[in-house]
Design an enzyme around this catalytic site. Structure first.
Site, PDB file in Angstrom:
ATOM      1  N   HIS A   5     -13.684-106.861   7.792  1.00  8.28           N
ATOM      2  CA  HIS A   5     -14.705-107.764   7.256  1.00  8.28           C
ATOM      3  C   HIS A   5     -15.530-108.402   8.373  1.00  8.28           C
ATOM      4  O   HIS A   5     -16.763-108.327   8.386  1.00  8.28           O
ATOM      5  CB  HIS A   5     -14.009-108.843   6.414  1.00  8.28           C
ATOM      6  CG  HIS A   5     -14.919-109.844   5.785  1.00  8.28           C
ATOM      7  ND1 HIS A   5     -15.229-109.810   4.445  1.00  8.28           N
ATOM      8  CD2 HIS A   5     -15.575-110.923   6.291  1.00  8.28           C
ATOM      9  CE1 HIS A   5     -16.048-110.810   4.160  1.00  8.28           C
ATOM     10  NE2 HIS A   5     -16.268-111.508   5.272  1.00  8.28           N
ATOM     11  N   GLU A   6     -14.840-109.013   9.318  1.00  7.43           N
ATOM     12  CA  GLU A   6     -15.553-109.744  10.380  1.00  7.43           C
ATOM     13  C   GLU A   6     -16.299-108.794  11.311  1.00  7.43           C
ATOM     14  O   GLU A   6     -17.370-109.143  11.821  1.00  7.43           O
ATOM     15  CB  GLU A   6     -14.579-110.620  11.162  1.00  7.43           C
ATOM     16  CG  GLU A   6     -13.880-111.695  10.336  1.00  7.43           C
ATOM     17  CD  GLU A   6     -14.835-112.628   9.601  1.00  7.43           C
ATOM     18  OE1 GLU A   6     -16.025-112.709   9.979  1.00  7.43           O
ATOM     19  OE2 GLU A   6     -14.411-113.272   8.632  1.00  7.43           O
TER      20      GLU A   6
END
Length: 599
Positions: free
Chosen positions: A389-390
């Site tokens: 995600h990041e």
């Protein structure tokens, strides 16, 4: 034996971020701080002169770019250092100094918008002819000038600015009320043991397999909110009233229009989301019924919604394995995309493990030097998804900074969650494709289903609640605890159906959601998730052409409006199709889960 959390000085440098890429040491940072402190005087020289000549305007705009780049490093470095150890007073002070310098620059440049609006159209057009380099800023200037109908006189603007601090009062008071003042009774498990209930422990308690504990924690939390329901209602009422005040003052038709106009998003995007989810309630009702069956309860309650419906699978994923899995899962994105991912992995863009005092959670900060990602990696499935995600955010920032001039490098909040969630969706499809073990596959599908429930359905329900309370306020209706409870109860019944008990406590959930003070923010979680699911499916189906379009989107910054950017990537968020398609996948996953559980 309890695992010892290291202090920052004990952290392995290999797993810490390389902030020396921004500043070699604090002395170099301090030199830039002095440059920043000299900026207000430089800006003052332009006051009253932006319309003098094309050259003068260009100089000012380029100075603004330089200021953005300077503070990107200055504040970005100090905040990252502070997040390494939030108890370190040195870096707290540096962050505060950077923020003070930013505030001084903002105050010194307050003349910018009124002066830009005051330049006649024909004169500005002449400037573009005289100074071709100004073309770079045409879109930015057009955007500022397009808001002319909502910009007031100098005296009125100063009055609104002066009221700005008061307008933050509902949010500020709510934060103190909820985070500092509210204390909850301990919860009791089936063996009679006590468990503290706080904002931080509540959701983990809701995940517990112990139903007695879940029910006790649920009752504990909402019993306290119930005692203060009138205070919470008054705060939320004050929030929507201040939104209406500003929308009216700036001549918008509604608070929704005023909010979405800032991101150039049509209001239909918001209302279409709600309509599309309404048309797809049946899969959620199926999921609720499946959850009831798999938990083996006669009645499903609201405190049963978070506990896993698949017994825990022993999942421990070392960080190096997680990196490799994410890298493998994103093979479909092509070599160029994965080269950036590998650069981040190999060159310390990421601060990996928890240490004493480190900022909790996870985030990506898109500095121009290169992005930085904070994790608190713990070896869980969720930790691996957080990495994917990041890094989605990080690559989005990297490409936008690389391909866009400073004026257009910051992407809109509307598209912010698309890149991160697309990575997650591709990781999930990779894991499902490569996982043959029935129990592990069911565990993964349960994880995926919960993302749909909490992100698409729940955030849309929040968005509908927020829209309705604003509309009621605009109609002159009072927002009391009783009316808010009744509305929230009705929405829970609509979104979850008849196969769950809508416990009276859940009627008060609105009182504990801080996002209702963020001004129509939550809908973007649901639209972003829908867009990401659509884009991930297109990438897996079409390959290189879809990847090319997607990379172009990631490289777009805010060079056009967010709806157009996404349309170029192959998803039209002005229509309801992406939401319908995402919820069709949700329905298909429920069918597979039903089949797995029957085998």
């Amino acid at each position: 034996m309890e695992k010892k959390i290291p202090v920052r000085s004990e952290a392995d440098p290999k797993y810490t971020w390389a902030l020396e890429d921004v500043y070699a040491n604090n002395d170099v940072w301090k030199a830039d701080l002095e440059k920043a402190r000299a900026l207000p005087a430089q800006l003052a020289a332009y006051k009253g002169h932006l319309g003098d000549s094309a050259q003068k305007l260009l100089e000012f705009l380029r100075l603004g770019d330089g200021i953005s780049v300077l503070f990107d490093s200055l504040y970005g470095y100090a905040q990252r250092r502070s997040d390494e150890d939030t108890a370190n007073s040195l870096y707290q002070g540096m962050t505060s100094q950077a923020m003070s310098a930013m505030v001084a620059v903002d105050a010194a440049s307050s003349f910018e918008t009124p002066e830009l609006l005051a330049i006649p159209d024909d004169k500005l057009e002449q400037f573009y002819q005289e100074e071709p380099a100004l073309e770079t800023y045409r879109l930015a200037l057009t955007r500022i000038r397009s808001k002319r109908a909502h910009i007031l006189s100098d005296a009125e603007e100063k009055l609104l600015a002066a009221a700005g601090e008061m307008s933050q009062a509902p949010d500020s008071v709510y934060s103190v009320f909820a985070d500092a003042d509210l204390k909850f009774p301990s919860a009791t498990d089936k063996d009679g043991n006590s468990h503290p209930v706080t904002h931080g422990t509540y959701i983990p308690l809701m995940h517990s397999a112990d139903r007695v504990l879940r029910k006790s924690a649920f009752a504990s939390l909402y019993s306290v909110y119930g005692q203060f329901r009138n205070t919470a209602a008054a705060l939320l009422s004050a929030q929507v009233k201040q939104l209406k005040f500003y929308a009216d003052a700036r001549k918008y038709d509604s608070t929704l229009q005023a909010s979405l106009d800032g991101n150039y998003v049509p209001t239909e995007v918001y209302t279409n989301l709600i309509s599309a989810v309404h048309e797809n309630m049946a899969p959620m009702y199926r999921y609720v019924d499946l959850r009831r069956k798999l938990l083996g309860v006669d009645e499903l309650h609201m405190y049963d919604l978070y506990t896993p419906i698949v017994s825990d699978v022993d999942v421990n994923i070392p960080y190096e394995e997680a990196k490799q899995t994410v890298y493998d899962a994103l093979a479909c994105m092509g070599d160029d995309y994965r080269a950036i991912l590998k650069e981040g992995f190999d060159n310390r863009w990421i601060d990996v493990y928890e240490n004493v005092g480190k900022c909790s959670g996870a985030y990506s900060a898109g500095l121009r030097k290169h992005p930085y990602v904070l994790l608190n990696y713990s070896g869980t499935l969720d930790s691996m998804f957080t990495l994917a995600h990041e890094m989605g955010h990080a690559i989005h920032s990297y490409l936008s900074n690389k391909h866009q001039p400073v004026a257009y490098s910051n992407y809109s909040i509307f598209v912010a969650e698309v890149a991160s969630t697309c990575n997650e969706a591709l990781l999930m499809q990779h894991l499902l494709k490569t996982t043959k073990d029935k129990k592990r596959r069911a565990y993964l599908i349960n994880y995926f289903l919960e993302q749909f429930r909490t992100t698409l359905y729940r955030q849309t329900m929040f968005a509908e609640f927020e829209l309705e309370i604003n509309r009621r306020n605009e109609r002159g209706e009072s927002l009391t605890a009783e009316s808010l409870n009744a509305l929230y109860h009705e929405l829970n019944h609509q979104y979850f159906g008849d196969d769950i008990v809508i416990d009276k406590e859940i009627d008060l959930e609105w009182a504990r959601i801080p996002h209702f003070y963020y001004d129509y923010y939550v809908y973007q979680y649901a639209t972003g998730y829908s867009a990401a699911i659509a884009l991930s499916r297109r990438i897996l189906k079409e390959g290189a052409p879809a990847v090319k379009d997607y990379i172009h989107f990631l490289s777009g910054g805010c060079s056009t409006d967010p709806i157009s950017l996404l349309r170029g990537a192959g998803v039209d968020m002005a229509s309801t199709a992406p939401i319908h398609d995402a919820l069709q996948l949700f329905d298909e996953l429920i069918t597979e889960m039903e089949q797995l559980m029957e085998e």
